[in-house]
Design a protein around this motif. Sequence first.
Motif, short mmCIF file in Angstrom:
data_model
loop_
_atom_site.label_atom_id
_atom_site.label_comp_id
_atom_site.label_asym_id
_atom_site.label_seq_id
_atom_site.Cartn_x
_atom_site.Cartn_y
_atom_site.Cartn_z
N SER A 45 0.78 -1.30 0.06
CA SER A 45 -0.08 0.06 0.03
C SER A 45 0.68 1.30 0.05
N SER A 46 2.01 1.22 0.59
CA SER A 46 2.58 2.44 0.69
C SER A 46 3.63 2.56 -0.58
N ALA A 47 3.50 1.41 -1.30
CA ALA A 47 4.31 1.55 -2.77
C ALA A 47 3.43 2.09 -3.82
N CYS A 48 2.00 2.34 -3.48
CA CYS A 48 0.93 2.58 -4.37
C CYS A 48 1.24 4.61 -4.13
N ALA B 47 -8.16 9.74 1.11
CA ALA B 47 -8.09 9.22 -0.19
C ALA B 47 -6.97 10.06 -0.94
N ASP B 48 -6.18 10.31 -0.20
CA ASP B 48 -4.93 11.26 -0.75
C ASP B 48 -3.78 10.42 -1.48
N GLU B 49 -3.02 11.16 -1.80
CA GLU B 49 -1.67 10.82 -2.50
C GLU B 49 -0.73 10.76 -1.41
N HIS B 50 0.06 9.94 -1.51
CA HIS B 50 1.38 9.73 -0.49
C HIS B 50 2.09 11.12 -0.69
N GLN B 51 2.89 11.41 0.05
CA GLN B 51 3.92 12.53 -0.18
C GLN B 51 5.02 11.77 -1.10
N ALA B 52 5.69 12.53 -1.65
CA ALA B 52 6.81 12.10 -2.55
C ALA B 52 7.91 11.42 -1.63
#
Length: 237
Positions: A214-217, A231-236
């Motif tokens: 999930s953290s790699a999505c 439903a957020d984008e991960h931080q870079a």
Amino acid sequence: MSNGVREILRLDGICKSYQVGLPTQTDVLHNISFQLDSNDFAALVGPSGSGKSTLLNVMGLLDQPTSGELYLLQQATSTMTERQRTELRGSEIGFVFQFHHLIQAFSALDNVLMPLMLNHGKPTAEDRDYARHLLAQVGLEKLAGRRPNELSGGQQQRVAVARALVTKPALILADEPTGNLDSKSAATVFELFRKIQVEYQCAVLLVTHDERLSSACERTIQLFDGRLQSADEHQAR
């Protein structure tokens, strides 16, 4: 949308209840709203009982919400007939499950062709060529004639991924697709989904309990008690 990105799926205030109006009414999903675009590679996460399976069934047009609207390719689905929903699901949504559900009597190639057979009957020569192309994409071009029991677990799951792609769907829904695989096979299948999303420009949503996946999505859609937490984008990274 700019840069060729298109809206694939949009949920607007989705609620789902069972036994509606009875003393035993159970409210499972509460006012779920988010959107998936053609460049989205997202994970759906949450503890057991949070509503992930129910939400996946609603998104896959396998179940209807009690209220709210689901748009697939900007088409409102609540007013469609069951046949229209079935046809839309068959052409625009590809499913991959934890258990691959391959048919043991069929070759890998014929398993990939199965959705087309269900939709249109006997596959054409062009269909068979495309199915072979997909098997090549998942690294199994030399094993097209083998039956599932002649393939490893990871290979069977890659056949299932190719099968999900054969209708050229706009949306791939994958429910714990690496749950039965060893870590090496799981990593291979995960990277395959990444490759697919980029190459075919389809939205991919993975349901997973694996935090590494999930953290790699690019996005995490998090449910808790049937409510959307984020439903957020991960931080870079």
